[in-house]
Design an enzyme around this catalytic site. Structure first.
Site, PDB file in Angstrom:
ATOM      1  N   GLU A   9       0.899  -1.237   0.044  1.00 17.56           N
ATOM      2  CA  GLU A   9      -0.025   0.049  -0.056  1.00 17.56           C
ATOM      3  C   GLU A   9       0.995   1.161   0.032  1.00 17.56           C
ATOM      4  OE1 GLU A   9      -3.033  -0.246  -0.463  1.00 17.56           O
ATOM      5  OE2 GLU A   9      -3.306  -2.376  -0.211  1.00 17.56           O
ATOM      6  N   HIS A  45      -7.885  -3.598   0.399  1.00 19.30           N
ATOM      7  CA  HIS A  45      -6.891  -2.687   0.367  1.00 19.30           C
ATOM      8  C   HIS A  45      -5.900  -2.237   1.668  1.00 19.30           C
ATOM      9  CE1 HIS A  45      -8.304  -1.616  -3.678  1.00 19.30           C
ATOM     10  NE2 HIS A  45      -9.683  -1.422  -2.992  1.00 19.30           N
TER      11      HIS A  45
END
Length: 571
Positions: free
Chosen positions: A28, A167
């Site tokens: 990320e 995510h």
């Protein structure tokens, strides 16, 4: 992103998938570029043989705040990463976790690109692991009807994974592991059993992607040995479709079922193939010779070269009282050739006649009683008119001897005559004529050099050569009259001379035929000559001694190179 997946080493080729360690990675970021420390979280899962053997997860402080849009998407806030380790402190642990594994990621160019840039920026060597992109693998395996989208979320839903992408790095890595396992089940049905095949499948682009039928043909490579030799693709009626050779049969045959093979003709052949036969050879030279012979024997429809190894054109004197030069397809003793086309042979005839006073006409002239009127060539000094009885066979004989001396390399006086003519034309500033004469002479020199080189080798009853195999051993070949009669190897630690003696005793007996090459195909003789004169090959034995003619055309190689820059002009 090019260059992320390196070429596998020889030891890695054909590694069974069950023996491969995969590290499935997800990053990320703040949305910045790979050139900055934009990574905010790392998640990685190590698997082998379908089992999870380790995990790594950590937040990373990029040194900047998290943009609101990224915060809304990932849930990672600036407060969460405040106090987390910086990337230079995390990299050593992550690289250790990746050591010896295949790097897997969904949209792998993105993740691998960030890591590689981070290594360069912080002075860490990038280990260049093999990289597998599950998005590309999914597109190669799944049809668009089944998977309109290959986003991680769409694939997780398609396969019903227990972990859903959120995510967040570790959750997405775990979801990617499940997607990978489902994809591996699919590729197993396509005959993909090795890491090399898996990486090749993932690299296949849509325009060149094999059809499902072609992928299923991958099973034809099963059992093919990883050894030098010849492979034969056979069709539904057991006919030979295509013949090739390789130093590693297994690797080469497998390549026909990947995107690396883009020739439409060959892909059509693979679609027809029902079986692959192999002939294991001692070394690459034996494989190349067997390939030539098998192609000549089977005439495979998908092979374009070497289907007619004896085909060629030769320049030879006719058998009559006043011999003339003739272009023939069947070689005779004393012939010059082979030439690749009839036109090339005819041009060589014209060039020889400029220096050797053989008659250029085509009529048959008896030894006695010729009564024709001299033609215009006699008036131009190009012919002594034997047709009119103005020259006897004895007076004509020196021209025939000059031809044989030129072809056999005993006298290069004709070449000197032609070279002088080129110089005279250039000196008179007839540059176009000089360039034409130069090109014709250069072609004749190259034809003579090739003819003399091959004929000299084909005349030898036996030649034995040994070439280092690169592993401390020797590749041995026994040649007889321009053909490979035996081949073997003396591995490292094995005395080569007993191997050579055994090969000579068991070598094939070669029966000769008329012609400069004693019946051997020119392509095979050329292959053997190249092997003997390159690659560090040592001449062990020659019967009799192998030597080039004293005045061979090879001595004119320097002239061919020096004569190139004749100024273009007009006569």
């Amino acid at each position: 992103m090019p260059g992320l997946s390196p070429q596998l080493s020889f030891d890695e080729l054909g590694t069974p998938l069950r023996e491969v360690t995969f590290v499935v990675l997800d990053l990320e970021t703040t949305g910045g570029s790979a050139g900055n420390d934009a990574i905010t979280e790392i998640g990685a899962v190590k698997i082998r043989g379908g089992e999870r053997i380790g995990e790594l997860a950590t937040l990373v402080d990029p040194g900047t705040g998290v943009p609101p849009a990224v915060m809304a998407l990932t849930g990672i806030t600036t407060a969460m990463i405040s106090g987390a380790p910086r990337l230079p402190a995390v990299l050593p642990t992550l690289l250790e976790f990746l050591s010896g594994a295949v790097l897997v990621a969904h949209n792998a160019p993105f993740d691998a690109g960030f890591l590689r840039a981070a290594c360069e920026r912080h002075g860490r060597p990038w280990p260049r692991p093999p990289v597998l992109c599950t998005a590309r693998l999914a597109r190669a395996v799944l049809s668009r009807d089944e998977a309109p989208s290959v986003r991680l979320g769409a694939l997780a839903q398609l396969f019903g994974t227990t972990t859903k992408p959120t995510h967040r790095a570790l959750a997405d890595a775990r979801a990617t592991v499940e997607v990978l396992h489902h994809l591996l089940e699919r590729v197993g049905n396509l005959g993909v059993q090795s890491l090399e095949e898996l990486l090749g499948l993932a690299r296949e682009s849509a325009p060149h992607r094999p059809t499902q039928q072609q992928r299923k043909k991958r099973v034809l490579a099963a059992g093919v040995p990883a050894a030098p030799g010849v492979y034969l693709f056979r069709g539904p009626r057991d006919e030979v479709l295509y013949i090739g050779t390789s130093g590693d049969l297994q690797r080469r045959v497998r390549s026909y079922f990947t995107a690396g093979e883009r020739r439409r003709r060959v892909r059509d052949m693979v679609a027809l193939a029902e079986r692959v036969d192999t002939v294991v050879c001692a070394h690459a030279l034996e494989a190349a010779v067997r390939e030539l012979r098998l192609i000549a024997a089977h005439q495979p429809r998908y092979n374009r070269r070497s289907r007619r190894p004896h085909r060629g054109w030769w320049v030879t004197p006719t058998a009559e009282a006043f011999p003339r030069l003739s272009v023939v397809a069947t070689p005779r003793d004393g012939a010059l050739g082979p030439f690749g086309s009839r036109q090339a042979a005819a041009t060589a005839v014209d060039t020889v006649l400029d220096a050797v006073p053989l008659r250029p006409c085509t009529q048959r002239i008896p030894a006695r009683g010729a009564s024709a009127s001299p033609c215009a060539l006699h008036e131009l000094g190009r012919c002594a008119a034997p047709c009119a009885g103005l020259q006897t066979p004895e007076e004509y004989a020196p021209a025939v001897r000059a031809l044989h001396d030129l072809v056999d390399g005993r006298d290069d006086g004709a070449l000197r005559t032609l070279a002088t003519e080129v110089d005279e034309l250039a000196g008179r500033e007839r540059f176009e004529s000089a360039a034409q004469a130069r090109d014709r002479l250069a072609a004749l020199i190259l034809g003579l050099e090739r003819s003399q080189r091959l004929a000299t080798l084909a005349a030898l009853p036996e030649v034995v050569g040994a070439r280092p195999d690169g592993r401390g051993g020797w590749e041995v070949s026994v040649l007889r009259f321009g053909r490979l009669a035996a081949a073997g190897v003396a591995p490292r630690g094995v005395a080569p001379m007993p191997v050579i003696d055994a090969l000579r005793l068991g070598a094939q007996t070669v029966l000769t035929e008329p012609g400069p090459l004693r019946g051997a195909p020119a392509e095979e003789v050329r292959l053997l000559h190249r092997w003997l004169t390159t690659g560090g090959t040592r001449l062990v034995h020659a019967e009799p001694s192998w030597a080039e003619p004293a005045r061979s055309a090879a001595r004119w190689g320097g002239w061919v190179e020096r004569a190139r820059p004749i100024e273009a002009g007009v006569d």
